[in-house]
Write an enzyme that holds these catalytic residues in place. Sequence first.
Site, mmCIF file in Angstrom:
data_model
loop_
_atom_site.group_PDB
_atom_site.id
_atom_site.type_symbol
_atom_site.label_atom_id
_atom_site.label_comp_id
_atom_site.label_asym_id
_atom_site.label_seq_id
_atom_site.Cartn_x
_atom_site.Cartn_y
_atom_site.Cartn_z
ATOM 1 N N GLU A 1 -6.394 -6.890 -3.499
ATOM 2 C CA GLU A 1 -7.180 -5.882 -4.214
ATOM 3 C C GLU A 1 -6.198 -4.786 -4.603
ATOM 4 O O GLU A 1 -5.617 -4.128 -3.734
ATOM 5 C CB GLU A 1 -8.296 -5.323 -3.333
ATOM 6 C CG GLU A 1 -9.151 -4.286 -4.039
ATOM 7 C CD GLU A 1 -10.012 -3.491 -3.084
ATOM 8 O OE1 GLU A 1 -10.119 -2.264 -3.285
ATOM 9 O OE2 GLU A 1 -10.555 -4.071 -2.130
ATOM 10 N N CYS B 1 -11.334 3.179 -3.831
ATOM 11 C CA CYS B 1 -10.921 2.198 -4.838
ATOM 12 C C CYS B 1 -11.978 2.021 -5.922
ATOM 13 O O CYS B 1 -11.679 1.486 -6.995
ATOM 14 C CB CYS B 1 -10.608 0.862 -4.185
ATOM 15 S SG CYS B 1 -11.923 0.236 -3.115
ATOM 16 N N GLY C 1 2.857 -2.771 -5.091
ATOM 17 C CA GLY C 1 3.062 -3.416 -3.794
ATOM 18 C C GLY C 1 2.376 -4.763 -3.714
ATOM 19 O O GLY C 1 2.939 -5.742 -3.209
#
Length: 480
Positions: free
Chosen positions: A226, A263, A206
Site C-alpha cells: 500500500e 492514507c 520505499g
Amino acid sequence: MTTTTDQLEQVMAAAAAAAPVWARSTAAERASWLRAAADALDAAADELVPIADRETRLGETRLRGEVGRTTGQLRLFASVVEEGSYLEIIVDDADATAVPPRPELRRMLVPVGPVAVFSASNFPFAFSVAGGDTASALASGAPVVVKAHSGHPELSRRTAEIVAAALEAAGAPAGSLQLVEGREAGNALVQHPAIKAAGFTGSLSGGRALFDLASGRPDPIPFYGELGSVNPVVVTPAAVAARGAELAAGLTGSFTLGVGQFCTKPGVVFVPADAGFEASVAALVPGTTGGPLLTDRITAAFPDGIAHLEADPSVEVIANGTAPDGGAAPIVLATDAAAVTARPETLLEECFGPVTLLVRYSSEDELNAALRVVPGSLTATLHSEPGDDVTGILELLQARAGRVLFAGWPTGVAVTWSQQHGGPWPATTSLHTSVGATAIRRFLRPVAYQSAPQHLLPAPLRDEALPSLPHRRNNTLHLP
C-alpha cells in the site's frame, strides 16, 4: 538496533520450522492463538500506549482506540478461520460418463509459507507489528517476520515480545512472530528464500524499491504494497447549493484528522468554480490546529511538498490554520482543472500531512478530463444530489479507486468482511485489500488434489469435514 545477517538467518530458520505447524493447525487451534494475542495486547495497553505516545506523539485517546482496532482485527480473523469460507473448498466427484471422463478433484486454499510484514509509521498498532497484515497472515496459517518501523522501535520490540509470548503460551510454535530491524535487514528479508510473500504500508519510493526486490528474486514472490493515494473527491454544483456548509466542515475535519497523516486523507477535491465552496472552507480552516508529525523525515518532507505545489503558477493559498512550534499547520491550496490535466505529475503528487488541494472546474467535460489523469487511489468520494446525472463521473472514479463513497469522508476504514482497502497503482501493487476479512486471501494459494485417498487429504477436504464447512460440490453451493 540493526539485525545482523546471522541474526536474520536464525529468525528465518525459526520461521521455516514454525510454518508446517501453522499450516497443519486446526481452525480451533489457530483461532485460539489469535484470540490469545488479542487478549495479551488488551491487557498490556496501559504499558504500550505511553510508549507509543512518546515515540509517535499521536495522543493517548487516539492510541487507545487503535489498540482496540488492533485486537478487534485479531478477533475478526479468529472468526474468519472458524467460519471456513476463506478456504474456498470445491469438490467435483469423479464422473466416468463425462466427456472426457472426469477424475475426482478437490480444491482448497493453503498458506503460502512465512510472510514478511513491513510496519507503517502512521498506525503504530493497527498497521504495525500486530496489525492487519500480521493478523491476516497468521490467520492464513503462516508465521510472520515483521520489519519494525524506525519511527517507533521501542513499541515494536515490546509489542513483538508480548504477542510472541502469548502465541507460544497458547500452544503456537516458537518462531510464530519475530521482529527484525534496519533497512538492510528489511531488504534482505524480502529477498530471503524462506519468505513466500510480503505485506507493506508506506511510501511510494520505499514500497517500489521493495517491490522490485521481491520481483527480482530467482523465485519472485507476491508483494502486497500500500503506497501512495490522493483520494479524489468530487462535489457537484447541486451538492454545494444544498449543503455546502456541511460539506466544507466535513472536508476540513477529514483532511486535518490526525494532522493529515491518514492514507485515506482527501488530498484532491474537485469543486465547481464560483459556487462559494472555497469561501466556506476558507472560513473554517483558520480555526484549525495542526501539530507535530510522526517522524523527523515526515516533518522535513511536508514543507517541501507544499513548496512543490505552490511552485506551480496555477496554485494559490486559500487558507492556513495554526500549529504549535515545530508542528505542521493545516493549509488549503487551490488550482484549476485545466492545470491538473496539463501537469498531473506536479499537482497530483501525494503530500503527507494536513493539506488539501481544491481543483475548480467549470464544466463536466473539464472535470472529466482532469479525472482521467488522477492516479489510482484507495478511495474516491462523490457528493451529489438525487437529480444529478453523475454516471460518467462515477465510471471515472470507480476506475481509479477500490472504495467509492457517496456520503461522509474517506478517513476511517471499517474492519469488516466487505471492506476493500486497496486500489490501482500507485495506491497498491495488487488487486487485494489490506483491511478486512478478505485480506487473508493474499497469503493463500490454491491446490487441487486429484483422486486422493481420504486419509491423505487435508482435513477440511475430507468427507467427514465437509458438512461443517461452506463448500461447492458438483456445481452446488452447500452451507453448514
